[in-house]
Design an enzyme around this catalytic site. Structure first.
Site, PDB file in Angstrom:
ATOM      1  N   HIS A   1     -47.622 -62.144 -41.338  1.00  0.00           N
ATOM      2  CA  HIS A   1     -48.229 -62.564 -42.503  1.00  0.00           C
ATOM      3  C   HIS A   1     -49.986 -62.087 -42.844  1.00  0.00           C
ATOM      4  O   HIS A   1     -50.527 -61.319 -41.382  1.00  0.00           O
ATOM      5  CB  HIS A   1     -49.101 -63.926 -41.391  1.00  0.00           C
ATOM      6  CG  HIS A   1     -47.916 -64.987 -41.371  1.00  0.00           C
ATOM      7  ND1 HIS A   1     -47.264 -65.528 -42.411  1.00  0.00           N
ATOM      8  CD2 HIS A   1     -46.770 -65.498 -40.244  1.00  0.00           C
ATOM      9  CE1 HIS A   1     -46.706 -66.473 -41.804  1.00  0.00           C
ATOM     10  NE2 HIS A   1     -46.063 -65.977 -40.648  1.00  0.00           N
TER      11      HIS A   1
ATOM     12  N   ASP B   1     -50.843 -69.136 -47.730  1.00  0.00           N
ATOM     13  CA  ASP B   1     -50.211 -68.659 -46.414  1.00  0.00           C
ATOM     14  C   ASP B   1     -51.900 -68.694 -45.518  1.00  0.00           C
ATOM     15  O   ASP B   1     -52.174 -67.745 -45.452  1.00  0.00           O
ATOM     16  CB  ASP B   1     -49.523 -67.470 -46.279  1.00  0.00           C
ATOM     17  CG  ASP B   1     -49.005 -67.599 -44.776  1.00  0.00           C
ATOM     18  OD1 ASP B   1     -49.369 -67.961 -43.829  1.00  0.00           O
ATOM     19  OD2 ASP B   1     -48.265 -66.307 -44.741  1.00  0.00           O
TER      20      ASP B   1
END
Ligand SMILES: [Zn+2]
Ligand SMILES: [Zn+2]
Length: 557
Positions: free
Chosen positions: A370, A197
């Site tokens: 995130h 990610d």
């Protein structure tokens, strides 16, 4: 492709934010990880959803061993029903695997699409699924939705780890941090490839913990006089939980407003991810019967979405909730890139009503799901991959993620900055990009799926920006002469005062173009239409400095 080659083909999510989808291929067998969608950009007028182009899977349904979903966000799960619906014609649909929450959400989606012939299986992190040549294991991660996982896929070639979306939250609301021990074991056993990610590869430091949000929400609630309306992502079940706790402490009841908010909280409650004390929930229609200072409304609309609950409230258009002057509206989310304008517009309407508005700029009431730079480095250091391919980010973030990999000691030549459709091929000699495959966008337009040709999008853009002129010319079939006064119809054209004059000139141009064509012996209607289009468009541009769509229609009599 040579025998023994493992192929990792991203079909979406690289060079963009959204529609994540990856195909792993080994010895003729396929494994799909994620099937996400993207919401259309502003210029994609009339398009509802954007899917990855999954042509690569066409005609190969029988080779697909399974579809694994990392977590329940739309950019990982949302395209599943659309893709299954299309692939169904090609063969028996493969089973879908994932942790219980994303699978519950998948079942609910497939129900809505009336897709019944698919096996959907809950998998616990740590279980190993044997799917053809792929051994698949989910690894528990923390993110902004419960039950988020990374996927470790092992073949004879080695292990590939796709992180899914993650952060390293040391104090998650449900007390289940990421399984760092398992990640470290991947590293100790020798990881071939890490696909990670990249969303926050541009943010230094560590992301704040989700559980740090609760106290700030409480503080905000203490200062509120009237009703409190909190908007956040409907899938952010731990955030909803914290709002419920804060409301409970202050003796306020909670109403859930918005279809997806009610749906997700229901699914979350049934799986034990959220705990709402008995008697605390109000039905939306009961809100008006309670004193303002006793109510918290949790609703959809944090992104300014046109039909969302908050947007409708802000425009006095919600059937159950009428906002009052003095109400406090809390945005417990930040706008996803592209949504800033819609959010700003909603906020402005709320001020007009007399609401107090609190956003993540005013207080720390939102935490990203995130990880930031240091967390990305931690992932790299735990898993010690031989090769790295940054996932889930635009080109800038992929580049930055690559730099982080180099910073922790991965050789530059082992970092592969890819793009959609570019397969990474791994064999005994190493890793390299292979020849590109087809990848791109598939549009969903209403309930139809398909390639909306660029020309259709261009037409919609022109129509939405500058309107349309339709000019009807009637000509004699024999000699091509004009036999009736041309008709001019226009819609959505920003018109100046001298409209009549322009219409006269347009009619005059039609007459002269027809005369010129007749003189040159041009009788074909489509050629004449082309000539009319060019002459009329030139005139309109000269006068209006705009390019509306010009549609000449030639009728032969
Ligand atoms: Zn996510
Ligand atoms: Zn995502």
């Amino acid at each position: 492709m040579a025998a023994g080659t493992l192929r990792v083909l991203p079909l979406g999510g690289l060079g963009e934010i959204g529609k994540n989808m990856t195909v792993l291929e080994y010895e003729g067998h396929l494994l799909v990880v994620d099937a996400g969608l993207r919401f259309p950009a502003a210029e994609m007028v009339g398009i509802d959803l954007v899917l990855p182009d999954f042509s690569y899977l066409r005609g190969r349904v029988d080779d697909i061993e399974g579809i694994v979903i990392t977590h329940g966000h739309e950019d990982h799960l949302g395209a599943l029903p659309w893709i299954l619906r299309e692939l169904r014609a090609d063969g028996e649909l493969p089973p879908v695997f994932g942790a219980p929450l994303p699978m519950a959400m998948a079942r609910s989606k497939l129900d809505e699409h009336r897709i019944k012939d698919v096996e959907i299986e809950d998998v616990k992190p740590g279980e190993v699924l044997e799917l053809g040549p792929f051994d698949v294991e989910l690894i528990h991660m923390t993110h902004s939705i419960p039950d988020s996982t990374g996927v470790a896929v092992t073949t004879d070639r080695g292990t590939v780890f796709i992180t899914g979306d993650y952060k390293f939250d040391q104090t998650p609301v449900d007390g289940r941090p990421a399984d760092v021990a398992r990640l470290a074991k991947l590293g100790a056993d020798g990881l071939l490839l890490l696909c990670g990610d990249s969303t926050n590869a541009d943010r230094p430091g560590f992301s704040p913990s989700e559980s740090g949000i609760g106290p700030h929400l409480e503080q905000a609630f203490l200062n509120a006089r009237g009703r409190i309306i909190v908007t956040c992502f409907a899938s952010n079940i731990h955030r909803v939980q914290q709002v419920v706790h804060a409301a409970d402490k202050l003796g306020r009841k909670v109403a859930l407003v918005g279809r997806s908010m009610r749906k997700n909280v229901n699914i979350g409650r049934s799986l034990g991810h959220i705990d709402v004390p008995d008697g605390m929930l109000l039905q939306p229609r009961e809100i008006e019967q309670f004193p303002d200072e006793k109510v918290v409304v949790i609703c959809t609309g944090s992104q300014g979405e046109p039909l969302s609950a908050l947007r409708r409230m802000a425009f006095h258009d919600h059937p159950q909730v009428e906002l009052h002057s003095g109400d406090t509206v809390v945005f417990s989310a930040t706008p996803v890139p592209g949504n800033e304008r819609a959010v700003a517009e909603t906020i402005d309407r709320l001020y007009h009503i007399g609401c107090r508005v609190l956003t993540a700029r005013d207080a720390p009431i939102h935490a990203s799901g995130h990880g930031y730079e240091e967390e990305l480095k931690l992932m790299l250091n735990l898993t010690r991959p031989r090769y790295v391919m940054p996932f889930h980010g635009d080109f800038k973030r992929i580049e930055l993620h690559g730099k982080l990999a180099e910073a922790v000691g991965i050789p530059e030549e082992n970092v592969f900055k890819g793009q959609n459709g570019l397969p990474l091929e791994l064999d005994e000699r190493g890793a390299r990009f292979g020849a590109p495959e087809r990848a791109g966008m598939v549009f969903v337009d209403g309930v139809e799926i398909g390639d909306v040709a660029d020309v259709a999008l261009r037409d919609r853009r022109m129509l939405s920006a500058d309107g349309i002129f339709v000019v009807v010319a009637t000509v004699n079939e024999q000699d091509g002469s004009s036999v009736a006064e041309p008709e001019v119809i226009f819609r959505g054209v920003p018109f100046p005062d001298e409209a009549e004059e322009l219409l006269d000139d347009l009619r005059g141009t039609v007459e002269s173009t027809i005369a010129r064509a007749a003189k040159d012996g041009i009788h074909e209607a489509d050629v004449l239409q082309g000539m009319l289009h060019d002459d009329l468009a030139a005139l309109v541009y000269q006068r209006l400095k705009r390019r509306p769509m010009v549609l000449p229609v030639v009728v032969e009599v």
